[in-house]
Write an enzyme that holds these catalytic residues in place. Structure first.
Site, PDB file in Angstrom:
ATOM      1  N   TYR A 153      -7.669  14.994  -9.796  1.00 49.93           N
ATOM      2  CA  TYR A 153      -6.847  14.005 -10.507  1.00 49.93           C
ATOM      3  C   TYR A 153      -5.800  14.700 -11.386  1.00 49.93           C
ATOM      4  O   TYR A 153      -4.624  14.317 -11.400  1.00 49.93           O
ATOM      5  CB  TYR A 153      -7.748  13.108 -11.357  1.00 49.93           C
ATOM      6  CG  TYR A 153      -7.017  12.032 -12.111  1.00 49.93           C
ATOM      7  CD1 TYR A 153      -6.626  10.848 -11.476  1.00 49.93           C
ATOM      8  CD2 TYR A 153      -6.727  12.181 -13.469  1.00 49.93           C
ATOM      9  CE1 TYR A 153      -5.958   9.857 -12.175  1.00 49.93           C
ATOM     10  CE2 TYR A 153      -6.065  11.185 -14.173  1.00 49.93           C
ATOM     11  CZ  TYR A 153      -5.682  10.026 -13.524  1.00 49.93           C
ATOM     12  OH  TYR A 153      -5.005   9.033 -14.222  1.00 49.93           O
ATOM     13  N   THR A 191     -15.982  10.274 -13.104  1.00 52.97           N
ATOM     14  CA  THR A 191     -16.113   9.674 -14.429  1.00 52.97           C
ATOM     15  C   THR A 191     -16.878  10.634 -15.320  1.00 52.97           C
ATOM     16  O   THR A 191     -17.679  11.444 -14.850  1.00 52.97           O
ATOM     17  CB  THR A 191     -16.869   8.324 -14.382  1.00 52.97           C
ATOM     18  OG1 THR A 191     -18.152   8.528 -13.778  1.00 52.97           O
ATOM     19  CG2 THR A 191     -16.084   7.282 -13.605  1.00 52.97           C
ATOM     20  N   THR A 239     -11.103   0.732 -18.230  1.00 50.65           N
ATOM     21  CA  THR A 239     -10.857   0.077 -16.946  1.00 50.65           C
ATOM     22  C   THR A 239     -11.933   0.512 -15.961  1.00 50.65           C
ATOM     23  O   THR A 239     -12.742   1.394 -16.245  1.00 50.65           O
ATOM     24  CB  THR A 239      -9.478   0.473 -16.365  1.00 50.65           C
ATOM     25  OG1 THR A 239      -9.476   1.885 -16.101  1.00 50.65           O
ATOM     26  CG2 THR A 239      -8.339   0.134 -17.319  1.00 50.65           C
ATOM     27  N   LYS A 244      -1.637  14.388 -10.980  1.00 49.29           N
ATOM     28  CA  LYS A 244      -0.754  13.924 -12.048  1.00 49.29           C
ATOM     29  C   LYS A 244       0.217  15.016 -12.492  1.00 49.29           C
ATOM     30  O   LYS A 244       1.332  14.725 -12.925  1.00 49.29           O
ATOM     31  CB  LYS A 244      -1.590  13.416 -13.226  1.00 49.29           C
ATOM     32  CG  LYS A 244      -2.384  12.150 -12.914  1.00 49.29           C
ATOM     33  CD  LYS A 244      -1.490  11.013 -12.404  1.00 49.29           C
ATOM     34  CE  LYS A 244      -2.245   9.704 -12.239  1.00 49.29           C
ATOM     35  NZ  LYS A 244      -1.380   8.591 -11.783  1.00 49.29           N
ATOM     36  N   ASP A 256       0.873  -1.171   0.000  1.00 53.76           N
ATOM     37  CA  ASP A 256       0.000   0.000   0.000  1.00 53.76           C
ATOM     38  C   ASP A 256       0.908   1.217   0.000  1.00 53.76           C
ATOM     39  O   ASP A 256       1.592   1.500   0.995  1.00 53.76           O
ATOM     40  CB  ASP A 256      -0.896  -0.015   1.243  1.00 53.76           C
ATOM     41  CG  ASP A 256      -1.876   1.153   1.275  1.00 53.76           C
ATOM     42  OD1 ASP A 256      -1.718   2.093   0.470  1.00 53.76           O
ATOM     43  OD2 ASP A 256      -2.792   1.127   2.120  1.00 53.76           O
ATOM     44  N   ILE A 257       0.921   1.970  -1.102  1.00 51.19           N
ATOM     45  CA  ILE A 257       1.917   3.040  -1.246  1.00 51.19           C
ATOM     46  C   ILE A 257       1.647   4.261  -0.371  1.00 51.19           C
ATOM     47  O   ILE A 257       2.475   5.181  -0.335  1.00 51.19           O
ATOM     48  CB  ILE A 257       2.079   3.481  -2.724  1.00 51.19           C
ATOM     49  CG1 ILE A 257       0.784   4.114  -3.264  1.00 51.19           C
ATOM     50  CG2 ILE A 257       2.521   2.319  -3.594  1.00 51.19           C
ATOM     51  CD1 ILE A 257       0.960   4.813  -4.608  1.00 51.19           C
ATOM     52  N   ASN A 303       2.233   2.258 -10.909  1.00 50.80           N
ATOM     53  CA  ASN A 303       0.953   2.408 -11.583  1.00 50.80           C
ATOM     54  C   ASN A 303      -0.187   2.736 -10.612  1.00 50.80           C
ATOM     55  O   ASN A 303      -1.220   3.257 -11.015  1.00 50.80           O
ATOM     56  CB  ASN A 303       0.630   1.110 -12.332  1.00 50.80           C
ATOM     57  CG  ASN A 303      -0.806   1.055 -12.799  1.00 50.80           C
ATOM     58  OD1 ASN A 303      -1.184   1.703 -13.767  1.00 50.80           O
ATOM     59  ND2 ASN A 303      -1.631   0.282 -12.090  1.00 50.80           N
ATOM     60  N   VAL A 348      -8.249   4.647 -20.942  1.00 46.29           N
ATOM     61  CA  VAL A 348      -8.295   3.190 -21.081  1.00 46.29           C
ATOM     62  C   VAL A 348      -9.585   2.617 -20.494  1.00 46.29           C
ATOM     63  O   VAL A 348     -10.107   3.114 -19.489  1.00 46.29           O
ATOM     64  CB  VAL A 348      -7.064   2.554 -20.390  1.00 46.29           C
ATOM     65  CG1 VAL A 348      -7.053   1.042 -20.584  1.00 46.29           C
ATOM     66  CG2 VAL A 348      -5.781   3.169 -20.952  1.00 46.29           C
ATOM     67  N   SER A 395      -0.630  11.134 -16.561  1.00 45.59           N
ATOM     68  CA  SER A 395      -1.742  11.481 -17.447  1.00 45.59           C
ATOM     69  C   SER A 395      -1.483  12.804 -18.151  1.00 45.59           C
ATOM     70  O   SER A 395      -0.881  13.717 -17.579  1.00 45.59           O
ATOM     71  CB  SER A 395      -3.039  11.582 -16.649  1.00 45.59           C
ATOM     72  OG  SER A 395      -4.088  12.082 -17.456  1.00 45.59           O
TER      73      SER A 395
END
Length: 320
Positions: free
Chosen positions: A239, A134, A278, A243, A100-101, A127, A276, A179
């Site tokens: 987000y 969304t 996902t 990034k 867990d980063i 990653n 992508v 991203s």
């Protein structure tokens, strides 16, 4: 031809270029690496974070298919073990370890295990990341969590991994999955403060403190509700900023480690996998996980590596 038609034609041409590039890369993936290009062996250790599904799983799979020993990591033990089992059943050299980063104890435990079992690592692909929006949504309800995982967690992982990178003539490789939304000078989604953009762009004066301060300023404005008029990117704001921080930290870390001697060099770069299909995009993406994983794997395996501190998409360098 009116303005609307011109815009449509421009979008169509851009779409055609993207499709052509995707076809080119699809063909490139079918070309095997020659023995001369293969700097790695079955003893080369690659770590992939957030690899129990989606792009991370596909990165782990592709690296293992190329013959590397892959350590697949995930926060959730059951999901990680199941993902590793799937790859193992396909005859690939993959092992799982929990990671867990955002948990310092988890990072320390993982690094101690890697050091004891393998003596270090050769490739790290970070990653692990999250997004809670969304489509056209732009909620900042989970902004602190997004920044903490995508930027702070990534930063902590890199700092912990660098002492583990094994010396080699080809150099160790670190790839951060980022991203295009985090580009400093994107035409439609960028920080409005020109002076701040210039500070973040100047790699010679760029500092961890500046990146941290920028993220903290945004989070403070989220708490008091002033973020909307704060000049932040307006598309997927939390987000995008997380990034942007990852991209800046890529350049900073590359500069800090640029003077390492031959045999101890570390090449760190970031890449955009594209939009992508996902769980994170609500399965609304335009490209497959296989395509999304490609540039990260390509960067990790580049023969005669000399590139550091750059940003890539579709196997091409793009501007930060």
């Amino acid at each position: 031809m009116d303005v609307t038609e011109k815009r449509m034609n421009k979008k169509e041409r851009a779409k055609e270029r993207r499709e052509k590039r995707r076809e080119e890369i699809s063909l490139l993936r079918t070309v095997p690496y020659s023995d001369h290009q293969r700097w790695w062996s079955a003893e080369t250790i690659a770590v992939v974070t957030g690899a129990n599904r989606g792009i991370g799983f596909e990165i782990a799979r592709q690296l293992a298919l190329h013959g590397l020993m892959v350590i697949l990591t995930a926060r959730d033990i059951a999901a990680g073990e199941e993902a590793a089992k799937l790859l193992q059943e396909g005859g690939l050299k993959v092992v799982f370890h929990q990671l867990d980063i955002v948990d310092h104890e988890s990072i320390d435990s993982f690094c101690a295990w890697v050091k004891e079992k393998y003596g270090g690592i050769d490739v790290l692909i970070n990653n692990a990341g999250v997004s809670y929006n969304t489509g056209s949504e732009n909620s900042v309800e989970f902004a602190e969590k997004v920044i903490n995982i995508n930027y702070v967690g990534t930063k902590n992982m890199i700092k912990a991994a660098i002492p583990l990178m094994r010396p080699s003539a080809e150099g160790a490789r670190i790839v951060l999955v980022s991203s295009r939304l985090g580009r400093l000078n994107g035409r439609r989604n960028r920080i409005g403060d020109v002076a701040l953009r210039q500070q973040l762009q100047d790699v010679e004066t760029l500092s961890e403190d500046l990146i941290d301060t920028t993220m903290n300023k945004f989070l403070e404005q989220v708490k008091d509700g002033s973020w909307i008029s704060g000049g932040w990117p307006q598309n997927n704001t939390d987000y995008s900023l997380s990034k942007l921080a990852v991209n800046a930290y890529t350049r900073l870390t590359a500069r800090i480690h640029s003077e390492r001697p031959e045999g101890e060099r570390i090449y760190i770069n970031s890449c955009c996998p594209g939009w992508v299909k996902t769980a994170m995009t609500g399965w609304a993406g335009l490209t497959s996980p296989e395509e999304g994983a490609d540039t990260a794997v390509w960067l990790a395996l580049l023969p005669n590596q000399s590139i550091r501190g750059k940003f890539f998409a579709e196997r091409r360098e793009i501007n930060f």
